[in-house]
Write a protein that holds these residues in place. Structure first.
Motif, PDB file in Angstrom:
ATOM      1  N   ASP A   1      77.569  18.464  -6.293  1.00 29.18           N
ATOM      2  CA  ASP A   1      77.698  18.302  -7.781  1.00 29.18           C
ATOM      3  C   ASP A   1      79.282  19.782  -8.147  1.00 29.18           C
ATOM      4  O   ASP A   1      79.598  19.405  -9.068  1.00 29.18           O
ATOM      5  CB  ASP A   1      75.945  18.594  -7.954  1.00 29.18           C
ATOM      6  CG  ASP A   1      75.825  17.576  -7.909  1.00 29.18           C
ATOM      7  OD1 ASP A   1      75.695  16.348  -7.671  1.00 29.18           O
ATOM      8  OD2 ASP A   1      74.666  17.837  -7.907  1.00 29.18           O
ATOM      9  N   MET A   2      78.525  20.396  -7.019  1.00 32.38           N
ATOM     10  CA  MET A   2      80.315  21.429  -7.930  1.00 32.38           C
ATOM     11  C   MET A   2      81.879  21.510  -8.009  1.00 32.38           C
ATOM     12  O   MET A   2      82.216  21.852  -8.386  1.00 32.38           O
ATOM     13  CB  MET A   2      79.972  22.487  -7.251  1.00 32.38           C
ATOM     14  CG  MET A   2      80.329  24.249  -7.725  1.00 32.38           C
ATOM     15  SD  MET A   2      79.790  24.258  -9.334  1.00 32.38           S
ATOM     16  CE  MET A   2      78.351  24.386  -9.380  1.00 32.38           C
ATOM     17  N   ALA A   3      81.832  19.821  -6.942  1.00 30.12           N
ATOM     18  CA  ALA A   3      82.631  19.838  -7.083  1.00 30.12           C
ATOM     19  C   ALA A   3      83.102  18.638  -7.558  1.00 30.12           C
ATOM     20  O   ALA A   3      84.612  18.615  -8.754  1.00 30.12           O
ATOM     21  CB  ALA A   3      83.311  18.837  -4.596  1.00 30.12           C
ATOM     22  N   ALA A   4      82.350  17.880  -8.026  1.00 25.66           N
ATOM     23  CA  ALA A   4      82.575  17.215  -9.593  1.00 25.66           C
ATOM     24  C   ALA A   4      82.565  17.551 -10.491  1.00 25.66           C
ATOM     25  O   ALA A   4      83.554  17.471 -11.706  1.00 25.66           O
ATOM     26  CB  ALA A   4      81.110  16.120  -9.337  1.00 25.66           C
ATOM     27  N   PHE A   5      81.770  18.958 -11.037  1.00 28.79           N
ATOM     28  CA  PHE A   5      81.727  19.146 -12.099  1.00 28.79           C
ATOM     29  C   PHE A   5      83.382  20.040 -12.239  1.00 28.79           C
ATOM     30  O   PHE A   5      84.031  19.881 -13.212  1.00 28.79           O
ATOM     31  CB  PHE A   5      81.098  20.524 -12.555  1.00 28.79           C
ATOM     32  CG  PHE A   5      81.476  21.151 -13.569  1.00 28.79           C
ATOM     33  CD1 PHE A   5      80.590  20.382 -14.323  1.00 28.79           C
ATOM     34  CD2 PHE A   5      82.006  22.526 -13.703  1.00 28.79           C
ATOM     35  CE1 PHE A   5      80.721  21.193 -15.952  1.00 28.79           C
ATOM     36  CE2 PHE A   5      81.606  23.209 -14.629  1.00 28.79           C
ATOM     37  CZ  PHE A   5      81.361  22.568 -15.491  1.00 28.79           C
ATOM     38  N   THR A   6      84.262  20.505 -11.139  1.00 23.87           N
ATOM     39  CA  THR A   6      85.516  21.329 -11.717  1.00 23.87           C
ATOM     40  C   THR A   6      86.284  20.586 -10.606  1.00 23.87           C
ATOM     41  O   THR A   6      87.694  20.829 -10.939  1.00 23.87           O
ATOM     42  CB  THR A   6      85.163  22.375 -10.698  1.00 23.87           C
ATOM     43  OG1 THR A   6      84.926  22.277  -8.883  1.00 23.87           O
ATOM     44  CG2 THR A   6      84.060  23.618 -10.409  1.00 23.87           C
ATOM     45  N   ALA A   7      86.133  19.241 -10.342  1.00 23.36           N
ATOM     46  CA  ALA A   7      87.375  18.311  -9.653  1.00 23.36           C
ATOM     47  C   ALA A   7      87.669  19.110  -8.767  1.00 23.36           C
ATOM     48  O   ALA A   7      89.019  18.383  -9.434  1.00 23.36           O
ATOM     49  CB  ALA A   7      88.135  17.601 -11.190  1.00 23.36           C
ATOM     50  N   SER A   8      86.992  19.600  -8.166  1.00 22.97           N
ATOM     51  CA  SER A   8      87.870  19.880  -6.995  1.00 22.97           C
ATOM     52  C   SER A   8      87.912  18.914  -6.022  1.00 22.97           C
ATOM     53  O   SER A   8      86.703  18.488  -5.626  1.00 22.97           O
ATOM     54  CB  SER A   8      86.624  21.527  -6.474  1.00 22.97           C
ATOM     55  OG  SER A   8      87.947  21.631  -5.058  1.00 22.97           O
ATOM     56  N   PRO A   9      88.870  18.696  -4.081  1.00 21.49           N
ATOM     57  CA  PRO A   9      88.345  17.679  -3.630  1.00 21.49           C
ATOM     58  C   PRO A   9      87.646  18.181  -2.468  1.00 21.49           C
ATOM     59  O   PRO A   9      86.253  17.311  -1.926  1.00 21.49           O
ATOM     60  CB  PRO A   9      89.483  18.043  -2.834  1.00 21.49           C
ATOM     61  CG  PRO A   9      90.466  18.190  -3.552  1.00 21.49           C
ATOM     62  CD  PRO A   9      89.623  18.966  -4.604  1.00 21.49           C
ATOM     63  N   ARG A  10      86.605  19.454  -2.956  1.00 20.03           N
ATOM     64  CA  ARG A  10      86.021  20.069  -1.425  1.00 20.03           C
ATOM     65  C   ARG A  10      85.710  21.148  -2.029  1.00 20.03           C
ATOM     66  O   ARG A  10      85.308  21.873  -2.754  1.00 20.03           O
ATOM     67  CB  ARG A  10      85.606  20.193  -0.043  1.00 20.03           C
ATOM     68  CG  ARG A  10      85.409  20.358   0.812  1.00 20.03           C
ATOM     69  CD  ARG A  10      84.679  19.684   1.304  1.00 20.03           C
ATOM     70  NE  ARG A  10      83.540  19.524   1.842  1.00 20.03           N
ATOM     71  CZ  ARG A  10      83.178  19.694   3.567  1.00 20.03           C
ATOM     72  NH1 ARG A  10      84.221  18.782   4.126  1.00 20.03           N
ATOM     73  NH2 ARG A  10      82.382  20.034   3.888  1.00 20.03           N
ATOM     74  N   ALA A  11      83.739  21.700  -2.473  1.00 21.56           N
ATOM     75  CA  ALA A  11      83.497  22.765  -2.558  1.00 21.56           C
ATOM     76  C   ALA A  11      82.240  22.879  -1.779  1.00 21.56           C
ATOM     77  O   ALA A  11      81.609  21.966  -1.064  1.00 21.56           O
ATOM     78  CB  ALA A  11      82.158  22.720  -3.622  1.00 21.56           C
ATOM     79  N   VAL A  12      82.078  24.586  -0.931  1.00 25.64           N
ATOM     80  CA  VAL A  12      82.122  24.721   0.095  1.00 25.64           C
ATOM     81  C   VAL A  12      80.958  25.851  -0.543  1.00 25.64           C
ATOM     82  O   VAL A  12      81.655  27.070  -0.868  1.00 25.64           O
ATOM     83  CB  VAL A  12      82.262  25.511   1.835  1.00 25.64           C
ATOM     84  CG1 VAL A  12      81.965  25.798   2.831  1.00 25.64           C
ATOM     85  CG2 VAL A  12      83.595  24.802   2.193  1.00 25.64           C
ATOM     86  N   ALA A  13      79.370  25.497   0.191  1.00 26.89           N
ATOM     87  CA  ALA A  13      78.211  26.836  -0.386  1.00 26.89           C
ATOM     88  C   ALA A  13      78.443  28.232   0.734  1.00 26.89           C
ATOM     89  O   ALA A  13      77.689  27.291   1.418  1.00 26.89           O
ATOM     90  CB  ALA A  13      77.543  26.539  -0.892  1.00 26.89           C
ATOM     91  N   VAL A  14      78.111  28.888   0.024  1.00 27.17           N
ATOM     92  CA  VAL A  14      78.024  30.342   0.556  1.00 27.17           C
ATOM     93  C   VAL A  14      76.940  30.886   0.091  1.00 27.17           C
ATOM     94  O   VAL A  14      76.321  30.800  -0.993  1.00 27.17           O
ATOM     95  CB  VAL A  14      79.114  30.607   1.682  1.00 27.17           C
ATOM     96  CG1 VAL A  14      80.378  30.046   2.193  1.00 27.17           C
ATOM     97  CG2 VAL A  14      79.859  31.288   0.201  1.00 27.17           C
ATOM     98  N   MET A  15      76.503  32.230   0.672  1.00 27.00           N
ATOM     99  CA  MET A  15      75.444  33.358   0.521  1.00 27.00           C
ATOM    100  C   MET A  15      75.872  33.876  -0.902  1.00 27.00           C
ATOM    101  O   MET A  15      74.752  34.371  -1.541  1.00 27.00           O
ATOM    102  CB  MET A  15      75.177  34.478   1.630  1.00 27.00           C
ATOM    103  CG  MET A  15      76.188  35.327   2.435  1.00 27.00           C
ATOM    104  SD  MET A  15      75.714  35.864   3.894  1.00 27.00           S
ATOM    105  CE  MET A  15      74.979  36.909   3.154  1.00 27.00           C
ATOM    106  N   ASN A  16      77.366  34.228  -1.173  1.00 29.22           N
ATOM    107  CA  ASN A  16      77.439  35.085  -1.906  1.00 29.22           C
ATOM    108  C   ASN A  16      79.203  35.262  -2.338  1.00 29.22           C
ATOM    109  O   ASN A  16      79.574  34.660  -1.530  1.00 29.22           O
ATOM    110  CB  ASN A  16      77.610  36.316  -1.986  1.00 29.22           C
ATOM    111  CG  ASN A  16      77.503  37.054  -1.053  1.00 29.22           C
ATOM    112  OD1 ASN A  16      78.840  36.610  -0.406  1.00 29.22           O
ATOM    113  ND2 ASN A  16      77.090  37.832  -0.034  1.00 29.22           N
ATOM    114  N   GLY A  17      79.665  35.781  -3.733  1.00 31.59           N
ATOM    115  CA  GLY A  17      81.174  35.596  -3.899  1.00 31.59           C
ATOM    116  C   GLY A  17      81.708  36.513  -2.684  1.00 31.59           C
ATOM    117  O   GLY A  17      83.322  35.711  -2.722  1.00 31.59           O
ATOM    118  N   THR A  18      81.382  37.893  -2.107  1.00 36.61           N
ATOM    119  CA  THR A  18      82.456  38.007  -1.804  1.00 36.61           C
ATOM    120  C   THR A  18      82.104  37.156  -0.415  1.00 36.61           C
ATOM    121  O   THR A  18      83.968  37.105   0.482  1.00 36.61           O
ATOM    122  CB  THR A  18      81.373  39.466  -1.915  1.00 36.61           C
ATOM    123  OG1 THR A  18      80.508  40.376  -2.770  1.00 36.61           O
ATOM    124  CG2 THR A  18      82.487  40.728  -1.050  1.00 36.61           C
TER     125      THR A  18
END
Length: 382
Positions: free
Chosen positions: A56-73
């Motif tokens: 869903d985040m890849a679709a929203f940002t129009a990015s080819p791939r999104a990888v979720a992790v524990m925090n931004g750092t």
């Protein structure tokens, strides 16, 4: 002016109680999806919501791939590793930033190289970067950018889209290409921001988002890497302990990182993402009201750069001087309306005092003048 500002902010949030700088809003299916995760027992690193949140985040940002992790750092750390930053390297970044930007560089046993920001974006200045490199750097026989003194490799450039306002990406990309630097975007604050119609985080090799509790939407704690399919596959492998898929054996082929986003957090993120367009619309309404309120005053509201569509994560004003800034901060906080100064420059922190740097005139000027104002999503009907 300060009394009228306090009243104005209270009118936006319809309360005489304490007003935080930026609080999360839970008006959708958060409880439903989190309870569904608990009922499934898949609350940790395995579960359907992680995959759904990434897609869903890849679709929203129009990015080819999104990888979720524990925090931004954690996302920044992995992004720099995937940019081939190794111990001893230098990474160009801005001194006017949150400390996580620089800490991620230190996690790689690399060091920040600070250049100035632009006043109109509050982000890394392409002009300042090109000027510093032209005077202090060269391209060696292998095609690496190195300092003229000491021949230290300058591997990457890590700008941050401050408060959601995009940096001058076209010019920055051109400088990075000319000097053979890998561009990694710290887009932690800019979910829902666009540069010339394209979502931030999609211009460099990798972009990084944050879903901390104070961001425009939250997973409690969480981050995301935006990149292409090839790098995304590698990022997923590294952030899931470098485990080779197998029905029952535990095989790890390199040093990996336990940076996985738990399914519980991802469920919260899925529910928040469903509301993100409404959140963004509300925040633009608030920004427009602030801009109108400050017309004709000696406080200058921070507005989106030309050609950009900012999420206005944190609204802010530029004071005339430090004395006015301090008076604003004291008056509002004493009245229970939270305001905050911009971060202290990284070059003032003991851990980065000795880092290489160019002139930081704009960063120092902004540090002495910028104040952030309450910026939470407005109450329903406000």
């Amino acid at each position: 002016m300060l009394d009228s500002l306090i009243r104005f902010v209270r009118d936006q949030y319809h309360t005489d109680e304490f007003i935080p700088l930026h609080a999360p809003v839970f008006r959708g299916r958060e409880r439903e999806l989190v309870v569904d995760t608990i009922d499934s027992t898949f609350v940790s690193s395995v579960g359907a919501y992680v995959d759904r949140f990434e897609k869903d985040m890849a679709a929203f940002t129009a990015s080819p791939r999104a990888v979720a992790v524990m925090n931004g750092t954690a996302a920044l750390h992995i992004a720099l590793k995937l940019a081939d930053v190794v111990p001893g390297d230098l990474v160009v970044t801005q001194s006017l930033t949150f400390v996580a930007t620089c800490n991620a560089i230190a996690y790689c046993s690399a060091e920040p190289l600070f250049v100035d920001v632009d006043r109109h974006t509050l982000g890394l200045s392409p002009t300042a970067l090109d000027a510093w490199l032209s005077e202090h750097a060269l391209i060696d026989d292998r095609g690496d950018c190195r300092t003229r003194v000491g021949h230290r490799r300058i591997r990457a450039c890590l700008p941050m889209h401050t408060f959601g306002h995009p940096v001058e990406l076209d010019a920055l990309i051109a400088v990075c290409e000319r000097w053979h630097l890998v561009l990694v975007e710290d887009a932690a604050e800019s979910l829902g921001s666009y540069y010339k119609g394209r979502h931030t985080g999609n211009f460099g090799r990798i972009g990084v988002l944050s879903f901390n509790g104070n961001k425009i939407m939250t997973t409690g704690g969480g981050g995301m890497l935006l990149t292409d399919e090839v790098i995304g596959k590698r990022a997923k492998h590294l952030t899931t302990t470098a485990k080779i898929p197998h029905p029952y054996e535990f095989v790890h082929d390199e040093v990996g990182y336990n940076y996985r986003m738990p399914n519980l957090n991802a469920a919260l993120g899925c529910a928040q993402l469903e509301q993100l367009p409404a959140f963004l619309e509300s925040k633009r309404v608030l920004a427009e009201r602030y801009i109108e309120f400050f017309k004709g005053s000696d406080l200058q509201p921070i507005v989106e750069p030309e050609g950009c569509h900012s999420n206005y994560w944190l609204n802010g004003v530029i004071c005339q001087d430090g004395a006015q800034r301090d008076a604003l901060l004291k008056s509002t906080n004493d009245a229970g309306v939270m305001t905050r100064p911009i971060w202290a420059l990284m070059t003032r922190l003991p851990l980065y005092t000795n880092a290489l740097r160019g002139p930081l005139d704009n960063a120092e000027w902004l540090e002495a003048r910028v104040v952030n104002l309450p910026s939470s999503v407005l109450p329903a009907g406000a």
